[in-house]
Scaffold this active site. Structure first.
Site, PDB file in Angstrom:
ATOM      1  N   ASN A 130       0.808  -1.238   0.000  1.00 28.73           N
ATOM      2  CA  ASN A 130       0.000   0.000   0.000  1.00 28.73           C
ATOM      3  C   ASN A 130       0.834   1.278   0.000  1.00 28.73           C
ATOM      4  O   ASN A 130       0.450   2.267  -0.593  1.00 28.73           O
ATOM      5  CB  ASN A 130      -1.026  -0.008   1.139  1.00 28.73           C
ATOM      6  N   LYS A 153      11.408  -8.889   2.132  1.00 28.10           N
ATOM      7  CA  LYS A 153      10.480  -9.696   1.338  1.00 28.10           C
ATOM      8  C   LYS A 153       9.295  -8.766   1.100  1.00 28.10           C
ATOM      9  O   LYS A 153       8.501  -8.502   2.008  1.00 28.10           O
ATOM     10  CB  LYS A 153      10.065 -10.957   2.103  1.00 28.10           C
ATOM     11  N   HIS A 154       9.232  -8.254  -0.105  1.00 26.76           N
ATOM     12  CA  HIS A 154       8.166  -7.303  -0.389  1.00 26.76           C
ATOM     13  C   HIS A 154       6.951  -8.039  -0.960  1.00 26.76           C
ATOM     14  O   HIS A 154       7.035  -9.188  -1.362  1.00 26.76           O
ATOM     15  CB  HIS A 154       8.663  -6.235  -1.369  1.00 26.76           C
ATOM     16  N   GLY A 205       1.155  -5.868   7.432  1.00 28.28           N
ATOM     17  CA  GLY A 205       0.235  -6.540   6.511  1.00 28.28           C
ATOM     18  C   GLY A 205      -0.986  -7.034   7.256  1.00 28.28           C
ATOM     19  O   GLY A 205      -1.399  -6.447   8.264  1.00 28.28           O
ATOM     20  N   GLU A 227       2.771  -4.878  12.509  1.00 21.36           N
ATOM     21  CA  GLU A 227       1.901  -3.733  12.261  1.00 21.36           C
ATOM     22  C   GLU A 227       0.828  -4.245  11.305  1.00 21.36           C
ATOM     23  O   GLU A 227       1.080  -4.432  10.122  1.00 21.36           O
ATOM     24  CB  GLU A 227       2.749  -2.618  11.649  1.00 21.36           C
ATOM     25  N   LEU A 228      -0.366  -4.529  11.868  1.00 22.04           N
ATOM     26  CA  LEU A 228      -1.334  -5.341  11.122  1.00 22.04           C
ATOM     27  C   LEU A 228      -2.624  -4.626  10.754  1.00 22.04           C
ATOM     28  O   LEU A 228      -3.679  -5.228  10.669  1.00 22.04           O
ATOM     29  CB  LEU A 228      -1.669  -6.587  11.943  1.00 22.04           C
ATOM     30  N   CYS A 261      -3.484   1.538   6.635  1.00 22.84           N
ATOM     31  CA  CYS A 261      -3.836   0.906   7.920  1.00 22.84           C
ATOM     32  C   CYS A 261      -4.415   1.936   8.875  1.00 22.84           C
ATOM     33  O   CYS A 261      -5.299   1.623   9.667  1.00 22.84           O
ATOM     34  CB  CYS A 261      -2.618   0.222   8.520  1.00 22.84           C
TER      35      CYS A 261
HETATM   36  P1  NDP Z   1      -0.825  -9.725   3.115  1.00 20.96           P
HETATM   37  O1  NDP Z   1      -0.795  -9.514   4.567  1.00 20.96           O
HETATM   38  O2  NDP Z   1      -1.121 -11.083   2.607  1.00 20.96           O
HETATM   39  O3  NDP Z   1       0.598  -9.260   2.500  1.00 20.96           O
HETATM   40  C1  NDP Z   1       1.535  -8.471   3.195  1.00 20.96           C
HETATM   41  C2  NDP Z   1       2.916  -9.082   3.053  1.00 20.96           C
HETATM   42  O4  NDP Z   1       2.971 -10.332   3.743  1.00 20.96           O
HETATM   43  C3  NDP Z   1       3.305  -9.403   1.617  1.00 20.96           C
HETATM   44  O5  NDP Z   1       4.691  -9.210   1.462  1.00 20.96           O
HETATM   45  C4  NDP Z   1       2.948 -10.868   1.487  1.00 20.96           C
HETATM   46  O6  NDP Z   1       3.638 -11.509   0.433  1.00 20.96           O
HETATM   47  C5  NDP Z   1       3.382 -11.382   2.849  1.00 20.96           C
HETATM   48  N1  NDP Z   1       2.743 -12.614   3.292  1.00 20.96           N
HETATM   49  C6  NDP Z   1       1.450 -12.973   3.157  1.00 20.96           C
HETATM   50  N2  NDP Z   1       1.236 -14.169   3.746  1.00 20.96           N
HETATM   51  C7  NDP Z   1       2.409 -14.570   4.247  1.00 20.96           C
HETATM   52  C8  NDP Z   1       2.833 -15.741   4.950  1.00 20.96           C
HETATM   53  N3  NDP Z   1       1.995 -16.729   5.269  1.00 20.96           N
HETATM   54  N4  NDP Z   1       4.128 -15.839   5.288  1.00 20.96           N
HETATM   55  C9  NDP Z   1       4.977 -14.863   4.979  1.00 20.96           C
HETATM   56  N5  NDP Z   1       4.656 -13.746   4.323  1.00 20.96           N
HETATM   57  C10 NDP Z   1       3.378 -13.586   3.967  1.00 20.96           C
HETATM   58  O7  NDP Z   1      -1.815  -8.656   2.491  1.00 20.96           O
HETATM   59  P2  NDP Z   1      -2.750  -8.764   1.190  1.00 20.96           P
HETATM   60  O8  NDP Z   1      -1.996  -8.207   0.058  1.00 20.96           O
HETATM   61  O9  NDP Z   1      -3.338 -10.099   0.975  1.00 20.96           O
HETATM   62  O10 NDP Z   1      -3.904  -7.766   1.659  1.00 20.96           O
HETATM   63  C11 NDP Z   1      -5.011  -8.294   2.381  1.00 20.96           C
HETATM   64  C12 NDP Z   1      -5.457  -7.370   3.474  1.00 20.96           C
HETATM   65  O11 NDP Z   1      -4.404  -7.153   4.413  1.00 20.96           O
HETATM   66  C13 NDP Z   1      -5.837  -5.964   3.059  1.00 20.96           C
HETATM   67  O12 NDP Z   1      -7.098  -5.919   2.490  1.00 20.96           O
HETATM   68  C14 NDP Z   1      -5.717  -5.230   4.362  1.00 20.96           C
HETATM   69  O13 NDP Z   1      -6.846  -5.454   5.143  1.00 20.96           O
HETATM   70  C15 NDP Z   1      -4.506  -5.875   5.007  1.00 20.96           C
HETATM   71  N6  NDP Z   1      -3.275  -5.099   4.759  1.00 20.96           N
HETATM   72  C16 NDP Z   1      -2.845  -4.241   5.722  1.00 20.96           C
HETATM   73  C17 NDP Z   1      -1.763  -3.435   5.477  1.00 20.96           C
HETATM   74  C18 NDP Z   1      -1.265  -2.490   6.503  1.00 20.96           C
HETATM   75  O14 NDP Z   1      -0.739  -1.439   6.162  1.00 20.96           O
HETATM   76  N7  NDP Z   1      -1.354  -2.842   7.749  1.00 20.96           N
HETATM   77  C19 NDP Z   1      -1.080  -3.432   4.204  1.00 20.96           C
HETATM   78  C20 NDP Z   1      -1.576  -4.404   3.266  1.00 20.96           C
HETATM   79  C21 NDP Z   1      -2.641  -5.196   3.553  1.00 20.96           C
HETATM   80  P3  NDP Z   1       2.887 -11.869  -0.953  1.00 20.96           P
HETATM   81  O15 NDP Z   1       2.478 -10.567  -1.554  1.00 20.96           O
HETATM   82  O16 NDP Z   1       3.919 -12.578  -1.726  1.00 20.96           O
HETATM   83  O17 NDP Z   1       1.713 -12.730  -0.572  1.00 20.96           O
END
Ligand code: NDP
Length: 450
Positions: A130, A153-154, A205, A227-228, A261
């Site tokens: 984002n 790991k982006h 994430g 930071e979730l 977020c």
């Molecule tokens: P994810 O949480 O899946 O992705 C964030 C990062 O984590 C990416 O680099 C992703 O890699 C990685 N990742 C995902 N699953 C794993 C795992 N099991 N082990 C290790 N790394 C992992 O976010 P999404 O893109 O699916 O977005 C879904 C929702 O998450 C959004 O709609 C929002 O609600 C929330 N989000 C919150 C953010 C914040 O700023 N707090 C930012 C982005 C999302 P990869 O892309 O390769 O899967």
């Protein structure tokens, strides 16, 4: 192959070959070796390089911003602002890291005793799409200034930006491997977290990603910072300055096309001002220009991926089924979602309970101040809250009532290098930015001279 696709038109931007296991091994080895020398470098030298990184960001901000907009649909002006903010965090830590990490003397019965803050080694950052630069820089600037090594790991959809970030540090003249982007999918992360050379992990994430990575880190007794995301409330009390508050609330929800977020996702309005507030709010939301992210006049771009827009649409539809009313927007076209406003939202609905990651906001009315505080705290998330009132004594009195990591008064919740940033409850733990952030990944060493 990992693909980067333009969410605005669906075109393929670039394909990236995923690192093989031997390539990952080599990257970790290089990172670990680099730590041996980097940890001994002085703050002055690191600060000089970090300032050069800031200059590189300023110099080539158009190039970096363009790739951000292409990869995840952020309007170009907002992408440029993101790069500028990254330059700021580099300058901030170049100037302040030494002070934040200077020894802390503690009087005891020793002739001298103190705490020193020493680097721990290679830190893995798992980052989201984002704010493809900002999320990484707010980790990397303090980590590198503390003497640590960063590996990234982006998110898979912003791999070109990830490579660009590595390029920034290379162009600034950082020694090889101080900061590396690993082109890997999430399935490779467990083994990387378990690797002995990786000392800690930070993740921004979703909850499932955070839970997966932090569980592995916990299993290995390694520190994690999470930071979730959040479901911040914007609480408008009856004495708020309405015209200022409307403007701030529109920004709070709709900047970055709502994919933040800390965005204000739940609008809580005192019933006595709700109609007047909403009328002006809708006028201003209607004025937000949607369009091509590359167009400088665009304020609302597309969401970063079509599936994210679909998810938001489902949350809107589910809330409508449960009784909410759409008063603006509500339609989706592939990765684009119209700015959407729903009223009559209650605490059982998706728009209230879940994190909504896009340009949609749910409105809930309240009668009593305590009811508003209870509604804020009802969320499982605890990142931040904005309250709007002209009565500062009242504001100060209710600050302790909120369970969140931040309370902003008459302002949207925003990140600032000088202030700690982080949440409570399922928004995660640990802090980024400021003195608190740089002290997350250091060995707080107790030193005692008899
Ligand atoms: P994810 O949480 O899946 O992705 C964030 C990062 O984590 C990416 O680099 C992703 O890699 C990685 N990742 C995902 N699953 C794993 C795992 N099991 N082990 C290790 N790394 C992992 O976010 P999404 O893109 O699916 O977005 C879904 C929702 O998450 C959004 O709609 C929002 O609600 C929330 N989000 C919150 C953010 C914040 O700023 N707090 C930012 C982005 C999302 P990869 O892309 O390769 O899967």
């Amino acid at each position: 192959m990992i693909e980067s696709r333009n969410p605005y038109n669906g075109e393929l931007i670039e394909k990236f070959k995923e690192f093989t296991n031997p390539e990952i091994e080599k990257a970790l080895e290089k990172a670990d070796n680099r730590f041996k020398t980097w940890r001994k470098s002085g703050f002055q030298d690191r600060a000089e390089l970090m300032n050069k990184a800031a200059k590189e960001l300023e110099k080539n901000k158009d190039e970096y911003a363009r790739d951000i907009s292409l990869e995840m649909g952020k309007p170009i002006k907002q992408a440029i602002a993101e790069i500028e903010k990254c330059a700021w965090v580099c300058e901030y830590y170049a100037e302040n890291a030494e002070k934040h990490l200077s020894n802390r003397a503690i009087k005891t019965d020793a002739s001298k005793s103190y705490v020193s803050y020493e680097p721990i080694g290679v830190v893995l950052a798992v980052m989201p799409w984002n704010y493809p630069f900002w999320q990484v820089f707010r980790f990397a600037a303090p980590a590198l200034m503390a003497g640590n090594i960063g590996i990234l790991k982006h998110a898979s959809n912003v791999m070109r930006s990830a490579n660009n970030i590595q390029k920034v540090f290379q162009r600034a003249g950082f020694p090889d491997s101080c900061f590396q982007n690993l082109v890997v999918s999430s399935s490779k992360i467990e083994n990387i977290v378990r690797d002995k050379r990786v000392k800690a992990v930070t993740l921004t994430g979703s909850k499932p990603a955070g839970a997966a990575v932090a569980s592995t880190a916990g299993d290995e007794i390694k520190k994690s910072v999470l930071e979730l995301g959040g479901s911040n409330a914007l609480v408008v009390f009856k004495d708020a300055n309405l015209s200022e508050t409307v403007k701030t609330c529109v920004q709070a929800r709709f900047q970055n096309t709502g994919q933040s977020c800390i965005a204000g996702k739940r609008l809580l309005l005192h019933e006595s001002i709700a109609d007047e507030f909403l009328e002006e709010f809708l006028v201003q939301v209607r004025e937000l220009k949607s369009g091509d992210p590359m167009d400088e006049n665009t304020f609302i771009g597309t969401l970063a991926r079509e599936d994210l827009a679909e998810e938001l649409e489902t949350q809107i539809k589910d809330s409508v089924k449960a009784g909410a009313k759409i008063v603006l927007g509500g339609k989706r076209d592939r990765a684009y979602m119209e700015p959407t406003v729903l009223t009559d939202v209650t605490s059982e609905m998706s728009m209230f309970k879940e994190e909504t990651f896009g340009p949609a906001i749910g409105v809930t009315k309240f009668k009593k101040d305590q009811e508003a505080i209870d509604l804020v705290n009802l969320s499982d998330f605890g990142l931040g809250v904005s309250i709007f009132t002209e009565n500062m004594d009242f504001a100060e009195k209710i600050v302790p009532e909120f369970e969140d990591g931040a309370v902003f008064i008459n302002e949207l919740v925003k990140s600032d290098p000088r202030l700690p940033f982080g949440g409570t409850k399922i928004s995660g733990y640990g802090r980024e930015l400021s003195e608190d952030g740089i002290r997350e990944f250091v060995n707080k060493k107790t030193v005692y001279f008899k």
